[in-house]
Design an enzyme around this catalytic site. Structure first.
Site, PDB file in Angstrom:
ATOM      1  N   VAL A  33       6.442  -4.254  -2.952  1.00  0.00           N
ATOM      2  CA  VAL A  33       6.368  -3.152  -3.921  1.00  0.00           C
ATOM      3  C   VAL A  33       6.177  -3.724  -5.320  1.00  0.00           C
ATOM      4  CG1 VAL A  33       7.899  -1.746  -2.458  1.00  0.00           C
ATOM      5  CG2 VAL A  33       8.874  -2.984  -4.398  1.00  0.00           C
ATOM      6  N   LYS A  62       3.290 -19.345  -7.227  1.00  0.00           N
ATOM      7  CA  LYS A  62       2.356 -18.203  -7.223  1.00  0.00           C
ATOM      8  C   LYS A  62       2.021 -17.802  -8.661  1.00  0.00           C
ATOM      9  CE  LYS A  62      -0.369 -14.999  -6.285  1.00  0.00           C
ATOM     10  NZ  LYS A  62      -0.198 -13.585  -6.244  1.00  0.00           N
ATOM     11  N   HIS A 101      -0.380 -20.286  -9.942  1.00  0.00           N
ATOM     12  CA  HIS A 101      -1.661 -19.974  -9.279  1.00  0.00           C
ATOM     13  C   HIS A 101      -2.395 -18.893 -10.075  1.00  0.00           C
ATOM     14  CE1 HIS A 101      -3.990 -17.196  -6.772  1.00  0.00           C
ATOM     15  NE2 HIS A 101      -4.292 -18.201  -5.989  1.00  0.00           N
ATOM     16  N   ASN A 102      -1.660 -17.848 -10.443  1.00  0.00           N
ATOM     17  CA  ASN A 102      -2.305 -16.763 -11.187  1.00  0.00           C
ATOM     18  C   ASN A 102      -2.728 -17.205 -12.586  1.00  0.00           C
ATOM     19  OD1 ASN A 102      -1.744 -15.252  -8.924  1.00  0.00           O
ATOM     20  ND2 ASN A 102      -0.958 -13.506 -10.051  1.00  0.00           N
ATOM     21  N   GLU A 124      -5.771 -18.960 -12.156  1.00  0.00           N
ATOM     22  CA  GLU A 124      -6.789 -17.918 -11.874  1.00  0.00           C
ATOM     23  C   GLU A 124      -7.350 -17.342 -13.192  1.00  0.00           C
ATOM     24  OE1 GLU A 124      -5.427 -15.023  -8.837  1.00  0.00           O
ATOM     25  OE2 GLU A 124      -5.907 -13.453 -10.265  1.00  0.00           O
TER      26      GLU A 124
HETATM   27  N1  LIG Z   1      -3.108  -6.175  -5.402  1.00  0.00           N
HETATM   28  C1  LIG Z   1      -3.186  -7.487  -5.319  1.00  0.00           C
HETATM   29  O1  LIG Z   1      -4.274  -8.097  -5.286  1.00  0.00           O
HETATM   30  C2  LIG Z   1      -1.944  -8.291  -5.224  1.00  0.00           C
HETATM   31  C3  LIG Z   1      -0.697  -7.734  -5.499  1.00  0.00           C
HETATM   32  N2  LIG Z   1       0.431  -8.490  -5.367  1.00  0.00           N
HETATM   33  C4  LIG Z   1       1.756  -7.912  -5.620  1.00  0.00           C
HETATM   34  O2  LIG Z   1       2.143  -7.123  -4.500  1.00  0.00           O
HETATM   35  C5  LIG Z   1       3.007  -6.051  -4.907  1.00  0.00           C
HETATM   36  C6  LIG Z   1       2.416  -4.750  -4.422  1.00  0.00           C
HETATM   37  O3  LIG Z   1       1.137  -4.628  -5.010  1.00  0.00           O
HETATM   38  P1  LIG Z   1       0.052  -3.570  -4.491  1.00  0.00           P
HETATM   39  O4  LIG Z   1       0.174  -3.398  -3.031  1.00  0.00           O
HETATM   40  O5  LIG Z   1      -1.236  -3.996  -5.088  1.00  0.00           O
HETATM   41  O6  LIG Z   1       0.569  -2.257  -5.230  1.00  0.00           O
HETATM   42  P2  LIG Z   1       0.257  -0.718  -4.946  1.00  0.00           P
HETATM   43  O7  LIG Z   1       0.225  -0.088  -6.292  1.00  0.00           O
HETATM   44  O8  LIG Z   1      -0.885  -0.534  -4.035  1.00  0.00           O
HETATM   45  O9  LIG Z   1       1.582  -0.239  -4.184  1.00  0.00           O
HETATM   46  C7  LIG Z   1       2.799  -0.244  -4.844  1.00  0.00           C
HETATM   47  C8  LIG Z   1       3.895   0.001  -3.811  1.00  0.00           C
HETATM   48  O10 LIG Z   1       5.133  -0.075  -4.494  1.00  0.00           O
HETATM   49  C9  LIG Z   1       5.911   1.060  -4.130  1.00  0.00           C
HETATM   50  N3  LIG Z   1       6.853   1.355  -5.179  1.00  0.00           N
HETATM   51  C10 LIG Z   1       6.605   1.459  -6.502  1.00  0.00           C
HETATM   52  N4  LIG Z   1       7.756   1.755  -7.153  1.00  0.00           N
HETATM   53  C11 LIG Z   1       8.717   1.819  -6.213  1.00  0.00           C
HETATM   54  C12 LIG Z   1      10.113   2.088  -6.268  1.00  0.00           C
HETATM   55  N5  LIG Z   1      10.744   2.310  -7.429  1.00  0.00           N
HETATM   56  N6  LIG Z   1      10.813   2.110  -5.112  1.00  0.00           N
HETATM   57  C13 LIG Z   1      10.201   1.870  -3.952  1.00  0.00           C
HETATM   58  N7  LIG Z   1       8.888   1.611  -3.824  1.00  0.00           N
HETATM   59  C14 LIG Z   1       8.161   1.583  -4.964  1.00  0.00           C
HETATM   60  C15 LIG Z   1       4.886   2.139  -3.931  1.00  0.00           C
HETATM   61  O11 LIG Z   1       5.461   3.196  -3.212  1.00  0.00           O
HETATM   62  P3  LIG Z   1       4.905   4.727  -3.395  1.00  0.00           P
HETATM   63  O12 LIG Z   1       3.691   4.803  -2.529  1.00  0.00           O
HETATM   64  O13 LIG Z   1       6.024   5.560  -2.934  1.00  0.00           O
HETATM   65  O14 LIG Z   1       4.586   4.896  -4.844  1.00  0.00           O
HETATM   66  C16 LIG Z   1       3.821   1.360  -3.146  1.00  0.00           C
HETATM   67  O15 LIG Z   1       4.175   1.235  -1.814  1.00  0.00           O
HETATM   68  C17 LIG Z   1       3.111  -6.182  -6.414  1.00  0.00           C
HETATM   69  O16 LIG Z   1       4.260  -6.910  -6.727  1.00  0.00           O
HETATM   70  C18 LIG Z   1       1.857  -6.972  -6.799  1.00  0.00           C
HETATM   71  O17 LIG Z   1       2.000  -7.658  -7.991  1.00  0.00           O
HETATM   72  C19 LIG Z   1       0.383  -9.783  -4.931  1.00  0.00           C
HETATM   73  C20 LIG Z   1      -0.824 -10.365  -4.647  1.00  0.00           C
HETATM   74  C21 LIG Z   1      -2.072  -9.695  -4.803  1.00  0.00           C
HETATM   75  O1  LIG Z   2      -1.848 -11.909  -7.594  1.00  0.00           O
HETATM   76  C1  LIG Z   2      -3.030 -11.660  -7.558  1.00  0.00           C
HETATM   77  C2  LIG Z   2      -3.991 -12.569  -6.895  1.00  0.00           C
HETATM   78  O2  LIG Z   2      -3.436 -13.742  -6.515  1.00  0.00           O
HETATM   79  C3  LIG Z   2      -3.567 -10.458  -8.285  1.00  0.00           C
HETATM   80  O3  LIG Z   2      -4.893 -10.267  -8.001  1.00  0.00           O
HETATM   81  C4  LIG Z   2      -3.244 -10.636  -9.716  1.00  0.00           C
HETATM   82  O4  LIG Z   2      -2.006  -9.975  -9.896  1.00  0.00           O
HETATM   83  C5  LIG Z   2      -4.196 -10.034 -10.665  1.00  0.00           C
HETATM   84  O5  LIG Z   2      -3.593 -10.224 -11.898  1.00  0.00           O
HETATM   85  P1  LIG Z   2      -4.047  -9.473 -13.210  1.00  0.00           P
HETATM   86  O6  LIG Z   2      -4.027  -7.990 -12.878  1.00  0.00           O
HETATM   87  O7  LIG Z   2      -3.040  -9.869 -14.233  1.00  0.00           O
HETATM   88  O8  LIG Z   2      -5.447  -9.951 -13.483  1.00  0.00           O
END
Ligand SMILES: NC(=O)C1=CN([C@@H]2O[C@H](COP(=O)(O)OP(=O)(O)OC[C@H]3O[C@@H](n4cnc5c(N)ncnc54)[C@H](OP(=O)(O)O)[C@@H]3O)[C@@H](O)[C@H]2O)C=CC1
Ligand SMILES: O=C(CO)[C@H](O)[C@H](O)COP(=O)(O)O
Length: 484
Positions: free
Chosen positions: A82, A190, A193-194, A197
């Site tokens: 999340v 991680k 890594h970012n 990036e």
């Molecule tokens: N997108 C990417 O490329 C990458 C993302 N990440 C990390 O992974 C995590 C998830 O990202 P991503 O899947 O993109 O995000 P999304 O925005 O797609 O999903 C967010 C999720 O968090 C949940 N959420 C938000 N607030 C709460 C809360 N207060 N309580 C419970 N659940 C909550 C949402 O639930 P609901 O549907 O109910 O709102 C949803 O399931 C983040 O930490 C992000 O930084 C890591 C690597 C890559």
């Molecule tokens: O974790 C990631 C990849 O490894 C996400 O893509 C990253 O959070 C993107 O970062 P930003 O939105 O700050 O460009």
């Protein structure tokens, strides 16, 4: 559609958070033969994943946390995917209050490593394992094989490792997952890594901008050049992505998409954390810093509006040998990128020392070769360099990389000076070159700074010819020097 009643204590692993990353990670686990419990705060998303992808493997969907935890076999393993920060804390508490000694909570979000350290310590007191895990690869990576960087205790890796290694990307038959180190080590690497990036994306951006402004090339022409570069030592996923973006034509306007996208780069914070942490550790990560600030500058509308019309180009571009110039830019890009990686690895070394983590840098570079956003051919060489010398003080000092830096140097200097003369910003190209010149200098003006500090604040200095701290009595006649 009503969800089935979750079977108790039968899932191998659970994922809570069915957003972009969580849903794809759950599907990846299920496709690889694991029985996966799934849950989301708003159950519509759980239902959607189950309805659309239920046939891909064994899922046990739950509408609430009680059922989710109840559906996990013991010792339980629950992944949280999340939003970082308070949402993660809230979900940890919901899970922990329902779990038992020996259960494992895995946070795969982009959490700040200091939060991870705090959470790990608190949960350990409650008899639970907490594993902060970096995951990179975006949506596609999560589904088909990301790079996975788990921290936490080695005992939890015994349980998690086989699953994570199986679902991770594989390069040359090796999984892009390895145990990184205790408590926050996984999230730390991680974060870096970012940061890398950010720098990698910015140097590609600087090369694009230079080629466009100097030679008047179109985005599609630059895409062709980048595609060529991508066949050599610059071969990387981010280069590949850049080619795709530059080739994209906007259906509405028929213009290159890159000309329609607002030129304000967003950021979610991991780049800034990398820089803030590097400042705390006293490690110069100038490439990552400049890349982060470049995003900030691009997203400063008031300042940019106020500066429109400011005097600019000192000279008209008149590139006589276009091919040679393009090659210069390629080499400047490669050298700047090497510096950014070198600095990022130095930050990890410094943190490992500060936090007592035994991080294997060769293994880390190995798991970044596939699945993650910075995957690139040259990570093979980084692996080789750290495998040969685990304590290598400077990646660009490794003979393979040093040779390339030396080869690139004249081009790098020409590009930075030409860009400066023509008013094209190249913050990472130029700061990386300055870093190189700084780190190779036998003497730096830091001696003068020490003198200044001693003058105004009696901060003392060290001498080149004696041990100890010294102070000059600046305000007194004769300005005698005393040993402190
Ligand atoms: N997108 C990417 O490329 C990458 C993302 N990440 C990390 O992974 C995590 C998830 O990202 P991503 O899947 O993109 O995000 P999304 O925005 O797609 O999903 C967010 C999720 O968090 C949940 N959420 C938000 N607030 C709460 C809360 N207060 N309580 C419970 N659940 C909550 C949402 O639930 P609901 O549907 O109910 O709102 C949803 O399931 C983040 O930490 C992000 O930084 C890591 C690597 C890559
Ligand atoms: O974790 C990631 C990849 O490894 C996400 O893509 C990253 O959070 C993107 O970062 P930003 O939105 O700050 O460009």
């Amino acid at each position: 559609m009503a969800l089935p009643i979750p079977a108790p204590a039968s899932a191998d692993i659970g994922v809570t958070g069915m957003g972009v990353m969580g849903s794809n990670l759950a599907r990846n686990l299920a496709r690889n033969g694991y029985k996966v419990a799934i849950h989301n705060r708003s159950s519509a998303k759980t239902e959607e994943v189950y309805t659309e992808h239920g046939s891909e493997g064994e899922f046990i969907p739950s509408e609430n946390m009680e059922d989710f935890v109840g559906s996990l076999s013991r010792p339980r393993v629950a992944i949280i995917m999340v939003k970082a920060g308070a949402p993660t804390d809230a979900v940890i508490e919901e899970l922990a209050s329902r779990m038992e000694e020996g259960d494992i909570i895995v946070d795969c979000g982009n959490s700040l490593f200091t939060d991870t350290r705090r959470r790990e310590a608190a949960l350990k007191e409650r008899g639970l394992h907490f594993v902060g895990t970096g995951v990179s690869g975006g949506e596609e990576g999560a589904l088909w094989g990301p790079s996975i960087m788990p921290g936490g205790s080695p005992q939890s890796y015994d349980r998690l490792g086989p699953m994570f290694e199986k679902i991770s990307a594989h390069v040359d038959g090796e999984p892009c997952c390895t145990y990184i180190g205790a408590d926050g080590a996984g999230h730390f690497v991680k974060m870096v890594h970012n940061g890398i990036e950010y720098a990698d994306m910015q140097v590609i951006g600087e090369a694009y901008d230079l080629l466009r402004r100097s030679l008047g090339l179109s985005p599609a022409e630059i895409a062709d050049i980048f595609a060529e570069w991508n066949k050599g030592e610059l071969d990387s996923y981010l280069m590949e992505v850049s080619v795709e973006v530059l080739r994209q034509v906007d259906a509405k306007t028929d213009k290159p998409l890159v000309d329609v996208i607002v030129d304000a780069a967003a950021q979610k914070g991991t780049g800034a954390w990398t820089v803030q942490t590097a400042l705390d550790l006293g490690v110069p990560v100038t490439g990552i810093g400049e890349a982060t600030f470049a995003r900030g500058l691009s997203s400063s509308p008031a300042q940019r509006a106020a500066a429109q019309g400011f005097a600019g180009e000192a000279q008209e571009w008149n590139v006589e040998d276009r091919e040679a110039f393009i090659e210069d830019v390629r080499k400047a890009l490669y050298a700047s990128k090497l510096v950014a990686y070198s600095q990022g690895f130095n930050e990890i070394q410094a943190a490992a020392e500060a936090y007592g983590w035994d991080i294997n840098l060769g293994a880390l570079a190995r798991i970044w070769r596939g699945g993650c956003i910075i995957r690139a051919q040259f990570l093979n060489e980084i692996t080789r360099a750290y495998d040969a010398d685990a304590k290598l003080p400077l990646l660009i000092g490794d003979s393979y990389f040093y040779e390339r830096i030396v080869d690139a140097l004249p081009s790098w200097r020409r590009v930075v000076s030409q860009a400066t003369l023509h008013g094209v910003p190249v913050p990472v190209f130029s700061s990386s070159l300055s870093y190189y010149d700084g780190v190779r200098s036998e003497r730096l003006p830091a001696a003068l700074i020490q003198g200044q500090r001693d003058f105004f604040g009696a901060h003392t200095y060290q001498r080149t010819d004696a041990e100890g701290a010294f102070h000059t009595m600046w305000a007194e006649d004769g300005r005698a020097e005393v040993q402190w």
